[in-house]
Write an enzyme that holds these catalytic residues in place. Structure first.
Site, mmCIF file in Angstrom:
data_model
loop_
_atom_site.group_PDB
_atom_site.id
_atom_site.type_symbol
_atom_site.label_atom_id
_atom_site.label_comp_id
_atom_site.label_asym_id
_atom_site.label_seq_id
_atom_site.Cartn_x
_atom_site.Cartn_y
_atom_site.Cartn_z
ATOM 1 N N GLU A 161 0.859 -1.181 0.000
ATOM 2 C CA GLU A 161 0.000 0.000 0.000
ATOM 3 C C GLU A 161 0.892 1.226 0.000
ATOM 4 O OE1 GLU A 161 -3.186 0.291 2.874
ATOM 5 O OE2 GLU A 161 -3.863 -1.728 2.381
ATOM 6 N N CYS A 268 28.397 -21.042 19.442
ATOM 7 C CA CYS A 268 28.181 -19.586 19.394
ATOM 8 C C CYS A 268 26.722 -19.152 19.461
ATOM 9 C CB CYS A 268 28.807 -19.015 18.131
ATOM 10 S SG CYS A 268 30.584 -19.140 18.156
ATOM 11 N N LYS A 324 27.476 -29.467 13.134
ATOM 12 C CA LYS A 324 27.271 -29.264 11.695
ATOM 13 C C LYS A 324 28.321 -30.030 10.905
ATOM 14 C CE LYS A 324 29.553 -24.787 11.297
ATOM 15 N NZ LYS A 324 29.373 -23.372 10.993
HETATM 16 N N1 LIG Z 1 -4.228 -4.033 1.078
HETATM 17 C C1 LIG Z 1 -3.104 -4.580 0.691
HETATM 18 O O1 LIG Z 1 -2.072 -3.910 0.543
HETATM 19 C C2 LIG Z 1 -3.046 -6.047 0.375
HETATM 20 C C3 LIG Z 1 -1.869 -6.570 -0.148
HETATM 21 C C4 LIG Z 1 -1.821 -7.922 -0.493
HETATM 22 C C5 LIG Z 1 -2.926 -8.722 -0.273
HETATM 23 N N2 LIG Z 1 -4.048 -8.199 0.264
HETATM 24 C C6 LIG Z 1 -5.196 -9.080 0.424
HETATM 25 O O2 LIG Z 1 -6.119 -8.805 -0.626
HETATM 26 C C7 LIG Z 1 -7.456 -8.937 -0.159
HETATM 27 C C8 LIG Z 1 -8.218 -7.639 -0.335
HETATM 28 O O3 LIG Z 1 -7.580 -6.634 0.441
HETATM 29 P P1 LIG Z 1 -8.013 -5.110 0.353
HETATM 30 O O4 LIG Z 1 -7.108 -4.366 1.265
HETATM 31 O O5 LIG Z 1 -8.123 -4.709 -1.072
HETATM 32 O O6 LIG Z 1 -9.502 -5.200 0.998
HETATM 33 P P2 LIG Z 1 -10.603 -4.052 1.130
HETATM 34 O O7 LIG Z 1 -11.325 -4.337 2.393
HETATM 35 O O8 LIG Z 1 -9.994 -2.712 0.910
HETATM 36 O O9 LIG Z 1 -11.570 -4.325 -0.100
HETATM 37 C C9 LIG Z 1 -12.380 -5.448 -0.224
HETATM 38 C C10 LIG Z 1 -13.570 -5.042 -1.089
HETATM 39 O O10 LIG Z 1 -14.338 -6.216 -1.379
HETATM 40 C C11 LIG Z 1 -15.681 -5.834 -1.432
HETATM 41 N N3 LIG Z 1 -16.548 -7.013 -1.360
HETATM 42 C C12 LIG Z 1 -16.876 -7.774 -0.301
HETATM 43 N N4 LIG Z 1 -17.695 -8.757 -0.658
HETATM 44 C C13 LIG Z 1 -17.894 -8.651 -1.971
HETATM 45 C C14 LIG Z 1 -18.659 -9.394 -2.927
HETATM 46 N N5 LIG Z 1 -19.377 -10.462 -2.572
HETATM 47 N N6 LIG Z 1 -18.625 -9.006 -4.206
HETATM 48 C C15 LIG Z 1 -17.913 -7.927 -4.581
HETATM 49 N N7 LIG Z 1 -17.163 -7.192 -3.720
HETATM 50 C C16 LIG Z 1 -17.177 -7.538 -2.437
HETATM 51 C C17 LIG Z 1 -15.830 -4.840 -0.285
HETATM 52 O O11 LIG Z 1 -16.959 -4.038 -0.414
HETATM 53 C C18 LIG Z 1 -14.529 -4.058 -0.424
HETATM 54 O O12 LIG Z 1 -14.687 -2.940 -1.252
HETATM 55 C C19 LIG Z 1 -7.320 -9.388 1.297
HETATM 56 O O13 LIG Z 1 -7.356 -10.796 1.322
HETATM 57 C C20 LIG Z 1 -5.975 -8.893 1.700
HETATM 58 O O14 LIG Z 1 -5.443 -9.653 2.763
HETATM 59 C C21 LIG Z 1 -4.130 -6.870 0.582
#
Ligand SMILES: NC(=O)c1ccc[n+]([C@@H]2O[C@H](COP(=O)([O-])OP(=O)(O)OC[C@H]3O[C@@H](n4cnc5c(N)ncnc54)[C@H](O)[C@@H]3O)[C@@H](O)[C@H]2O)c1
Length: 438
Positions: A161, A268, A324
Site C-alpha cells: 500500500e 556460538c 554441523k
Molecule cells: N491491502 C493490501 O495492501 C493487500 C496486499 C496484499 C494482499 N491483500 C489481500 O487482498 C485482499 C483484499 O484486500 P483489500 O485491502 O483490497 O480489501 P478491502 O477491504 O480494501 O476491499 C475489499 C472489497 O471487497 C468488497 N466485497 C466484499 N464482498 C464482496 C462481494 N461479494 N462481491 C464484490 N465485492 C465484495 C468490499 O466491499 C470491499 O470494497 C485481502 O485478502 C488482503 O489480505 C491486501
C-alpha cells in the site's frame, strides 16, 4: 482479455486500473454502490500514489467500468479476479465469508452463461482454503468440475500500500498457483507484459507463499526494532550496526539459514543469544522475538523426539552427532541433545558420525567425549551400515556420503529426515519416509 475484478478495495482497484491500462477490458464489481459509482465517475475509491490519474484515464478510455451486478460482470468477462477482503475474526482466524459468497455468486452466474471462466483468487487465504473450501462451493454452484469446466488459480498479490501502482508494473515476483495448466496459462497471459520472475506452483503453495512473505517481513521489522532498542540501551548506534549487518550479503541478506532443517546449535549461536537477551533484560528492554528464538529452537528439536515416539519402535539409529558437517565439535550440538533425550527415554540407540569416531581416537574432543558423554560414546558405531542393521528407525542428521549410500530405500526402517536429504523429493513418496518440517 476481458477481465472482471471482484472487490474494489485497495487490491481490486489497483489491479483493475492497472490491467485496464495494459490493454485488458476490465469490469470491476463491488457490493458497495458508492465505490462502484466512484469508479464509473473516473475516481478511485482508495487513496494511493498514481491511482487517481490512472483510474480517470482508463475509465475515460472505456477500458474500465464498474457494476454491482455479478451476472453482468460474468457475461462480460472470461477471467475473474477475486480481491475481496479476508479480515481477521476476533479470535485471529481468517474470515472467509466474503470469499465464499463471491465464489458462489460467480459459480451460479457462469452456470447460467455457460462456457469456461477462469476464477483467480488474489485475496490472501490460508493454504487449503481454495481447494478445500472454495472449489467445492464453486463446483456446487456451477454444477461442474473445477479444472475441467471452470479454471481455478491462486495469484497472491505482493503490492505495498502506498506504492502499489508502481509495484504492480514492477512486482518482486508473480506467483501463479494453478489447479491445471490451462488455468495457469490464463493468469500468465494476463501479466505477459509485466517484468519479474513467474513461479507456477500448486495452489496451496501459492497460498502459503503469501504468509511466508508477510510473516518474514513482520519478523524482520520486529528483529530490527528489538535490536535497535538493545543497542540504544547499550549506547551503540543501531543504524551503524545495521548498515554493516546489511552489507553482509553472504550470511545476512542472503538465502543462508532460510531452509527448513534441523535445530541450530554449536558453540556460538545459543551462547550469544542467551547473553544478548540477558543484557536486554538487565537494561529493562523487552525483546520478545529475541527471547523466543531459543525456545523455538528447543521446540523444533522436540518435534524430532516426538516423531521417533510416534513410530512406537525402540531400536533407533542416529546418523550425525556434531553440530554441523565437517566438524567434530559437539558443544551444544542439537544432535547430542537429541541423542541424550532418546537415551534418557530408554531407546536402544546406536550412533554413527565419522568425524566424532575419528576424533574419539585422536582428536582434541576425545576428552570431552569420554568425560562428558561417556554414555553416548559407548553407542558410537564404526560404520553407517552397522547402525542401519541395528535400527527400526533411522534419524538422519548428516549428509555424509557414507551415510547417504548406506541408507535403505523403500520398506524397511522408518527414515526420519532431519536435514532434508538430497534425494528427499524422491523419498517423500516412499513408505516410512518422514520429513521433519516438509
Ligand atoms: N491491502 C493490501 O495492501 C493487500 C496486499 C496484499 C494482499 N491483500 C489481500 O487482498 C485482499 C483484499 O484486500 P483489500 O485491502 O483490497 O480489501 P478491502 O477491504 O480494501 O476491499 C475489499 C472489497 O471487497 C468488497 N466485497 C466484499 N464482498 C464482496 C462481494 N461479494 N462481491 C464484490 N465485492 C465484495 C468490499 O466491499 C470491499 O470494497 C485481502 O485478502 C488482503 O489480505 C491486501
Amino acid at each position: 482479455m476481458r477481465v472482471s475484478v471482484f472487490g474494489l478495495g485497495y487490491v481490486g482497484c489497483v489491479s483493475a486500473a492497472c490491467l485496464a491500462s495494459m490493454g485488458h477490458e476490465v469490469i470491476g464489481v463491488d457490493v458497495n454502490q458508492v465505490k462502484v459509482d466512484l469508479v464509473n465517475d473516473g475516481k478511485a475509491p482508495v487513496v494511493e500514489e498514481r491511482i487517481g490519474e490512472l483510474t480517470a484515464e482508463v475509465v475515460r478510455s472505456g477500458a474500465l467500468r464498474a457494476t454491482v451486478d455479478v451476472r453482468e460482470a460474468i457475461m462480460g468477462s472470461e477471467v475473474s479476479l477475486i480481491c475481496v477482503g479476508t479480515p481477521s475474526e476476533p479470535n485471529g482466524s481468517l474470515c472467509t465469508t466474503y470469499l465464499e459468497r463471491v465464489t458462489e455468486q460467480i459459480g451460479a452466474a457462469v452456470a447460467e452463461r455457460g462456457g469456461r471462466q477462469t476464477v483467480v483468487f488474489r485475496s490472501t487465504m490460508l493454504p487449503g482454503t481454495c481447494l478445500n473450501l472454495l472449489v467445492p462451493i464453486l463446483e456446487k454452484a456451477l454444477g461442474g468440475t473445477a479444472g475441467v469446466d471452470i479454471g481455478v488459480a491462486v495469484n497472491p498479490e505482493f503490492l505495498r500500500e502506498g506504492t502499489s501502482v508502481r509495484d504492480f508494473f514492477d512486482p518482486p515476483k508473480t506467483v501463479i498457483g494453478e489447479l491445471d495448466p490451462a488455468s495457469g496459462d490464463v493468469v500468465a497471459s494476463l501479466y505477459e507484459s509485466v517484468p519479474g520472475e513467474v513461479f507456477r506452483v500448486p495452489v496451496p503453495t501459492a497460498e502459503a507463499i503469501k504468509y511466508a512473505d508477510n510473516a518474514f517481513h513482520g519478523l524482520k521489522i520486529g528483529f530490527a526494532n528489538e535490536l535497535g532498542a538493545v543497542c540504544q540501551a547499550l549506547g551503540v548506534d543501531s543504524h551503524q550496526v545495521m548498515d554493516v549487518f546489511l552489507a553482509d550479503r553472504k550470511l545476512n541478506i542472503s538465502p543462508a539459514y532460510l531452509r527448513p532443517g534441523f535445530a541450530f546449535g554449536g558453540s556460538c549461536l545459543p551462547k550469544d543469544l542467551r547473553s544478548l537477551v540477558y543484557a536486554a533484560q538487565r537494561a529493562d528492554i523487552s525483546v520478545p522475538i529475541l527471547s523466543h528464538v531459543l525456545p523455538s529452537n528447543a521446540d523444533h528439536l522436540q518435534r524430532a523426539v516426538e516423531l521417533v515416539e510416534r513410530t512406537g519402535k525402540r531400536r533407533v539409529g542416529l546418523f550425525g552427532l556434531s553440530f554441523k558437517p565437517g566438524t567434530d565439535d559437539l558443544r551444544e550440538s542439537p544432535l547430542v541433545e537429541l541423542a541424550e533425550r532418546l537415551f534418557g527415554k530408554g531407546y536402544d540407540l546406536r550412533i554413527y558420525d565419522a568425524n566424532v569416531s575419528l576424533s574419539r581416537l585422536i582428536g582434541a574432543n576425545r576428552e570431552y567425549i569420554e568425560t562428558r558423554l561417556p554414555h553416548l560414546a559407548q553407542l558410537l558405531a564404526d560404520s553407517a551400515e552397522e547402525v542401519v542393521e541395528h535400527s527400526e528407525v533411522c534419524l538422519v542428521g548428516t549428509k555424509d556420503p557414507a551415510v547417504l549410500s548406506a541408507l535403505p530405500h523403500g520398506a524397511g526402517p522408518v527414515l526420519i529426515d532431519l536435514i532434508r536429504l538430497p534425494d528427499a523429493e524422491a523419498r517423500r513418496t516412499e513408505p516410512g519416509y518422514v520429513g521433519l518440517a516438509w
